[in-house]
Design a protein around this motif. Structure first.
Motif, short mmCIF file in Angstrom:
data_model
loop_
_atom_site.label_atom_id
_atom_site.label_comp_id
_atom_site.label_asym_id
_atom_site.label_seq_id
_atom_site.Cartn_x
_atom_site.Cartn_y
_atom_site.Cartn_z
N UNK A 1 -13.44 -28.09 -47.85
CA UNK A 1 -13.80 -29.50 -47.70
C UNK A 1 -12.80 -30.39 -48.43
N UNK A 2 -12.39 -29.99 -49.64
CA UNK A 2 -11.41 -30.77 -50.40
C UNK A 2 -10.06 -30.81 -49.68
N UNK A 3 -9.65 -29.66 -49.14
CA UNK A 3 -8.37 -29.60 -48.44
C UNK A 3 -8.38 -30.47 -47.19
N UNK A 4 -9.49 -30.45 -46.48
CA UNK A 4 -9.59 -31.25 -45.25
C UNK A 4 -9.62 -32.74 -45.55
N UNK A 5 -9.96 -33.08 -46.80
CA UNK A 5 -9.94 -34.50 -47.20
C UNK A 5 -8.62 -34.87 -47.86
N UNK A 6 -7.65 -33.98 -47.77
CA UNK A 6 -6.30 -34.32 -48.23
C UNK A 6 -5.93 -33.87 -49.62
N UNK B 1 3.52 -27.00 -52.38
CA UNK B 1 2.78 -28.16 -51.88
C UNK B 1 1.93 -27.83 -50.65
N UNK B 2 1.37 -26.63 -50.66
CA UNK B 2 0.53 -26.19 -49.55
C UNK B 2 -0.91 -26.04 -50.04
N UNK B 3 -1.87 -26.49 -49.24
CA UNK B 3 -3.28 -26.33 -49.57
C UNK B 3 -4.02 -25.73 -48.38
N UNK B 4 -5.33 -25.62 -48.52
CA UNK B 4 -6.12 -25.07 -47.43
C UNK B 4 -5.85 -23.60 -47.19
#
Length: 318
Positions: free
Chosen positions: A111-116, A277-280
């Motif tokens: 959820x945090x990743x999808x919110x940027x 700089x990669x998330x999700x």
């Protein structure tokens, strides 16, 4: 990234501290700062932060539990709470987050990743039920705890010619029951992924008795039924049993060498992912190699029991 956060969430598992240590020291080695988030997602929303130095994670690799503490937060499922957490992290200068936990923790990370906000998941749960990784942090330690208990209970079962039902953790996944049952020589193993055939179990127990076997061990995962429920079913079939519920003892204790190494490798890899700089992403281990993959994959597939191992457990318990 110059500053990242790390938190542990959900049920604790042995090796979480080793993972936290790896995140902190790997980041500092690469001249990054690490903020410890206390009390899981609840602390993330409330800003319970502390800048962690090398010494803060000294002498914790051998400890069970989590130095960052953990809490379950239903409130964090709401968009408003997630946005509040992101605002808190950005105000503290954090640019990424490592979340160590199980299925529910991963949902928060996604959820945090999808919110940027770039977030990476590290699998910390004794249930071994995170899809995409062969093993999770804490599983090996929990197994050894259960096996030690089985060995001791078997001594008593042998002495008194009794059948024992041992209940282990595993609400949706039967890995603990299967692995510990096979390693402990259990006569019957009941797991959530497979239908329970009481009549077949009773026949197996009776066959053993007919050939002179005077004691038996039955392992049941909590997701199938409670040990006391099974005891009452067997009593109706004329089989008297004794019950042992291992409960939260399975979550505690000093992590095994395997869990310490696994946690160290995974925690360090999570930092490497954020450095790009990669998330999700989710960190895991496949065929003895540490990998990372899309967090969404965790929820797109179901957890599968090792069918070959389950079949073997039946063949060896004749």
């Amino acid at each position: 990234m110059k500053k990242i956060g790390v938190l542990t969430s959900g049920g604790d598992s042995p090796g979480m501290n080793a993972a936290v240590r790896a995140v902190v020291r790997k980041a500092i080695y690469h001249e990054m700062e690490v903020v410890g988030v206390y009390q899981g997602y609840q602390g993330l929303m409330e800003g319970e932060f502390k800048l962690l130095e090398i010494g803060d994670v000294g002498d914790i690799i051998q400890r069970g539990g989590t130095m960052l503490h953990s809490a379950r937060s239903l409130e964090f499922k709401e968009d408003e709470a997630q946005l509040q957490a992101i605002e808190r992290m950005r105000a503290a200068g954090m640019e990424g987050l490592v979340v160590i936990g199980g299925d529910g923790s991963y949902r928060g990370a996604l959820a945090l990743s999808e919110k940027g906000f770039p977030t990476v998941g590290v699998p910390g749960t004794i249930d071994n039920d995170i899809r995409g990784t062969d093993y999770t942090i804490g599983f090996d330690t929990a197994l050894n705890t259960v096996i030690e208990a089985i060995d001791k209970i078997r001594d008593t079962a042998t002495s008194h010619d009794r059948t024992f039902v041992i209940e282990v953790m595993g609400r949706d996944a039967g890995d603990i029951a299967l692995w510990a049952g096979l390693a402990g020589g259990a006569e019957t193993i009941l797991v959530p992924e497979e239908a329970t055939n009481i009549d077949e179990m009773v026949k197996r127990l009776q066959r053993g008795k007919e050939r002179g076997k005077k004691h038996s061990i039955i392992i049941v995962a909590e997701g199938v039924m409670s040990a006391n429920e099974l005891k009452n079913i067997l009593l109706d079939k004329g089989i008297d049993t004794r019950v042992s519920v291992l409960g939260h003892i399975q979550r505690g204790g000093s992590p095994t060498a395997r869990d310490r190494v696994l946690a160290s490798m995974m925690g360090a890899h999570a930092v490497e992912v954020l450095m790009n700089n990669v998330g999700g992403r989710a960190v895991g281990i496949r065929n003895q190699a540490v990998v990372d993959y899309d967090l969404k994959e965790v929820f797109e597939t179901e957890h599968h029991l090792d069918q070959a191992m389950f079949k073997l457990s039946k063949e060896l318990s004749i």
